[in-house]
Design a protein around this motif. Structure first.
Motif, PDB file in Angstrom:
ATOM      1  N   GLU A 120       5.146   0.263   2.411  1.00 46.21           N
ATOM      2  CA  GLU A 120       4.117  -0.230   3.604  1.00 46.21           C
ATOM      3  C   GLU A 120       2.995  -0.867   2.945  1.00 46.21           C
ATOM      4  OE1 GLU A 120       3.306   3.634   5.422  1.00 46.21           O
ATOM      5  OE2 GLU A 120       1.487   3.814   4.231  1.00 46.21           O
TER       6      GLU A 120
ATOM      7  N   GLN B 235      -1.103  -2.070   3.927  1.00 42.15           N
ATOM      8  CA  GLN B 235      -2.140  -1.971   4.721  1.00 42.15           C
ATOM      9  C   GLN B 235      -2.896  -3.357   5.009  1.00 42.15           C
ATOM     10  OE1 GLN B 235      -4.042   1.198   5.543  1.00 42.15           O
ATOM     11  NE2 GLN B 235      -4.829  -0.564   6.926  1.00 42.15           N
TER      12      GLN B 235
ATOM     13  N   HIS C 144      -4.369  -8.252   3.394  1.00 38.47           N
ATOM     14  CA  HIS C 144      -3.512  -7.047   3.065  1.00 38.47           C
ATOM     15  C   HIS C 144      -4.131  -6.399   2.121  1.00 38.47           C
ATOM     16  CE1 HIS C 144      -1.381  -8.167  -0.661  1.00 38.47           C
ATOM     17  NE2 HIS C 144      -1.222  -9.365  -0.083  1.00 38.47           N
TER      18      HIS C 144
ATOM     19  N   GLU D 196       0.087  -2.226  -1.416  1.00 39.47           N
ATOM     20  CA  GLU D 196       1.164  -1.823  -0.681  1.00 39.47           C
ATOM     21  C   GLU D 196       0.954  -0.126  -1.146  1.00 39.47           C
ATOM     22  OE1 GLU D 196       2.593  -2.154  -4.953  1.00 39.47           O
ATOM     23  OE2 GLU D 196       1.361  -3.370  -3.609  1.00 39.47           O
ATOM     24  N   ARG D 197       1.741   0.824  -0.216  1.00 41.20           N
ATOM     25  CA  ARG D 197       1.884   2.298  -0.579  1.00 41.20           C
ATOM     26  C   ARG D 197       3.208   2.517  -0.793  1.00 41.20           C
ATOM     27  NH1 ARG D 197      -2.663   2.442   3.396  1.00 41.20           N
ATOM     28  NH2 ARG D 197      -1.264   2.510   5.009  1.00 41.20           N
TER      29      ARG D 197
ATOM     30  N   ALA E 272       3.490  -9.290   5.702  1.00 40.79           N
ATOM     31  CA  ALA E 272       2.867  -8.144   6.543  1.00 40.79           C
ATOM     32  C   ALA E 272       1.646  -9.047   7.059  1.00 40.79           C
ATOM     33  CB  ALA E 272       2.105  -7.234   5.500  1.00 40.79           C
TER      34      ALA E 272
ATOM     35  N   THR F 252      -0.613  -0.816   9.695  1.00 42.58           N
ATOM     36  CA  THR F 252       0.156  -0.755   8.620  1.00 42.58           C
ATOM     37  C   THR F 252       1.380  -1.471   8.934  1.00 42.58           C
ATOM     38  OG1 THR F 252      -0.858   1.162   7.885  1.00 42.58           O
ATOM     39  CG2 THR F 252       1.345   0.708   7.066  1.00 42.58           C
TER      40      THR F 252
ATOM     41  N   GLU G  57       5.309  -1.767   7.788  1.00 43.82           N
ATOM     42  CA  GLU G  57       6.230  -0.846   6.839  1.00 43.82           C
ATOM     43  C   GLU G  57       7.421  -1.477   6.840  1.00 43.82           C
ATOM     44  OE1 GLU G  57       6.512   3.465   8.357  1.00 43.82           O
ATOM     45  OE2 GLU G  57       4.454   3.612   8.315  1.00 43.82           O
TER      46      GLU G  57
ATOM     47  N   ASN H 108       2.550   0.245  12.253  1.00 43.85           N
ATOM     48  CA  ASN H 108       1.462   1.347  12.917  1.00 43.85           C
ATOM     49  C   ASN H 108       0.334   0.757  13.443  1.00 43.85           C
ATOM     50  OD1 ASN H 108       3.282   3.857  12.820  1.00 43.85           O
ATOM     51  ND2 ASN H 108       3.293   3.187  10.598  1.00 43.85           N
TER      52      ASN H 108
ATOM     53  N   GLN I 143      -3.947   5.084   9.027  1.00 46.55           N
ATOM     54  CA  GLN I 143      -2.753   5.898   8.579  1.00 46.55           C
ATOM     55  C   GLN I 143      -3.080   6.982   7.833  1.00 46.55           C
ATOM     56  OE1 GLN I 143       0.300   4.826   9.797  1.00 46.55           O
ATOM     57  NE2 GLN I 143       1.420   4.555   8.188  1.00 46.55           N
TER      58      GLN I 143
ATOM     59  N   HIS J  60      -4.236   6.608   4.000  1.00 47.68           N
ATOM     60  CA  HIS J  60      -5.159   5.473   3.607  1.00 47.68           C
ATOM     61  C   HIS J  60      -6.273   5.978   2.593  1.00 47.68           C
ATOM     62  CE1 HIS J  60      -8.262   8.109   6.205  1.00 47.68           C
ATOM     63  NE2 HIS J  60      -9.188   7.445   5.327  1.00 47.68           N
TER      64      HIS J  60
ATOM     65  N   THR K  79      -5.243   3.842  -0.696  1.00 42.30           N
ATOM     66  CA  THR K  79      -5.561   2.548  -0.809  1.00 42.30           C
ATOM     67  C   THR K  79      -7.030   2.440  -0.742  1.00 42.30           C
ATOM     68  OG1 THR K  79      -3.743   1.745   0.714  1.00 42.30           O
ATOM     69  CG2 THR K  79      -5.549   0.361   0.911  1.00 42.30           C
TER      70      THR K  79
END
Length: 497
Positions: free
Chosen positions: A215, A217, A228, A231-232, A264, A278, A280, A295, A299, A302, A305
């Motif tokens: 995902e 952010q 952005h 990522e996570r 994203a 977010t 995904e 989302n 999150q 978060h 991040t």
């Protein structure tokens, strides 16, 4: 209070650790905070920490934290000019965002229209397809007729995913591997979606076997600026819900990160998004990615991040809600180090990750270099039966992934909880798993890699040491019989490796 903010009092329409986390940022910014609470949370940590607290109803969430009228009444009574919804509860409720606007109260989040567009999975898919964001094969709209759905599933090719058009969190979702199981799975998904979201619509999507859940952010202001924050990787899940996350992903190349990040940003622009959100994706073993969902809120994960970017995402949300510009571009953002988050839930892992609410006789969280703990509970409190059983989020940061892993291993060893079963042993087993250590894992981790015997049994010496420091028989806080040493208190009461 910083000049960029247009309000000095914020009501937080939530509870637990996210409420506490928002309060801390507000204290730094000089913003007065208002907490709301149910009867079950009268003595909760978020109530104690806020500048003011207002009771909004009995323990059940539909009589308290989901009551828009009670929350708006609390905001008016306390002079709150803005409301932060946190995550869960009303955070992705377009009706709540609209009610805030009608009451002249700032909603710290996106517009009701963006929430509606991205909250409905079928409309989101249509919007993403028009924006050129990669999509997995599936139906563009919800499908009503079961026999028609069965035919389409055959065309897509098994396995297929039957998925609720509204909501999320793994509810209203069924993976179908064989044609003979389709009709029953289709009806079960519809029934569960109707029960969970009041909306029984479902759609079909090709089920990607063993993907990574990646995902991105994003932050977007009201002036058209979108970036952005990298990522996570959220692939360690149980029941389609995340337990261990890390940032950045161990498998993304710089080129793939750039392409996914651009997708994203395009997704956020497609719905004229404002605030933190977010996007995904599912990432296949062939390094192809597909849009999963958006989302429209902050999150749970978060903090990782924040650890790799140095940004306070709650502060950014408050600035954006006040009309400020981001003040930085994509080129200004860089990844600094590596962060891992373990969600510490009150759950019975051997029993199937079932909630295990109850008293916290001991809650001793770890600290030290690179370790952060976000929690909404304190020792002597309880994990209520009425809400999500999260106790804390444990975050470890390091200059590189190896350092972050070492710090997380140490932090899990130092974390002591007595009174409920927790996911600490499970998280420790993940950190020790060779496939996780090499970064070679997927959303199938729990099914393919995890075994109950991977959780080390609590040793007698550690249990004696902890129980020896607990209240005695004569104390007004004496332990229940099940905890007394002579009764051979089971290892579920002590979650420590």
């Amino acid at each position: 209070m910083p000049d960029a903010l247009s309000f000095d009092t914020l009501l937080i329409a939530n509870r637990g650790e996210i409420c506490v986390r928002i309060i801390r940022t507000c204290r730094e910014l000089g913003i007065r905070t208002v907490a709301v609470y149910s009867d079950a949370d009268r003595d909760a940590l978020h109530v104690q920490m806020a500048d003011e607290a207002v009771r909004i109803g009995p323990a059940p969430s539909n009589e308290s934290y989901l009551r828009i009228d009670a929350i708006l009444d609390a905001a008016r009574a306390t002079g709150a000019q803005a409301i932060h919804p946190g995550y869960g509860f009303l955070s992705e409720n377009a009706g709540f965002a609209r009610a805030c606007a009608e009451a002249g109260i700032i909603f710290v989040g996106p517009s009701p229209e963006a929430i509606e567009q991205m909250g409905d999975k079928t409309s989101a898919r249509e919007l993403m397809r028009a924006a050129g964001v990669p999509m997995a094969p599936g139906t563009p709209d919800a499908i009503e007729d079961a026999e028609e759905a069965e035919r389409v599933a055959g065309d897509i090719g098994y396995p297929v995913l039957v998925k609720a058009a509204a909501g999320g969190g793994g509810k209203g979702m069924r993976v179908v591997h064989r044609a003979e199981d389709f009709l029953s799975s289709f009806e079960m998904a519809r029934s569960e979606a109707q029960s969970a979201f009041g909306d029984g619509r479902v759609y079909l999507e090709k089920y990607v076997v063993g993907p990574r859940h990646i995902e991105f952010q994003i932050l977007a202001d009201s002036h058209g600026n979108v970036v952005h924050l990298f990522e996570r990787d959220c692939s360690i899940q149980r029941r389609h819900q995340k337990v261990v996350e890390e940032a950045p992903s161990s498998v993304l190349t710089p080129e793939l990160r750039e392409r996914m990040g651009a997708a994203a940003v395009a997704a956020a622009k497609a719905c004229s998004y404002e605030g933190a959100g977010t996007i995904e994706f599912l990432l296949t073993s062939e390094m192809e990615f597909y849009f999963l969902e958006m989302n429209t809120r902050l999150q749970v994960e978060h903090p990782i991040t924040e650890m790799i970017t140095g940004l306070d995402l709650v502060a950014e949300q408050l600035r954006i809600a006040s009309g400020a510009t981001l003040g930085y571009s994509q080129n200004d953002l860089t990844i600094n180090g590596h962060a891992i988050e373990c969600r510490i839930y009150a759950e019975d892992v051997p029993g199937g990750f079932l909630p295990d609410p109850g008293p916290l006789f001991r809650h001793r969280s770890p600290d030290g270099t690179g370790v952060r703990v976000d929690t909404g509970v304190s020792e002597g409190g309880r994990v209520p039966i009425y809400y999500d059983p999260m106790i804390a989020k444990l975050i470890a940061w390091g200059e590189d992934r190896e350092t972050a892993l070492r710090r997380m291993r140490r932090a899990l060893q130092d974390y002591m909880i007595v009174g409920v079963s927790t996911t600490i042993p499970f998280c420790a087993s993940v950190i020790e798993n060779p496939r996780f250590q090499t970064g070679e894992y997927s959303t199938a981790y729990v099914d393919n890699e995890f075994a109950i015997d991977a959780i080390e049994a609590t040793d007698v010496e550690a249990r004696i040491a902890v129980l020896a420091g607990l209240p005695s028989e004569g104390s007004d806080k004496a332990l229940p019989k099940a905890l007394r040493l002579e009764e051979d208190a089971p290892s579920r009461w002590l979650n420590r490796r």
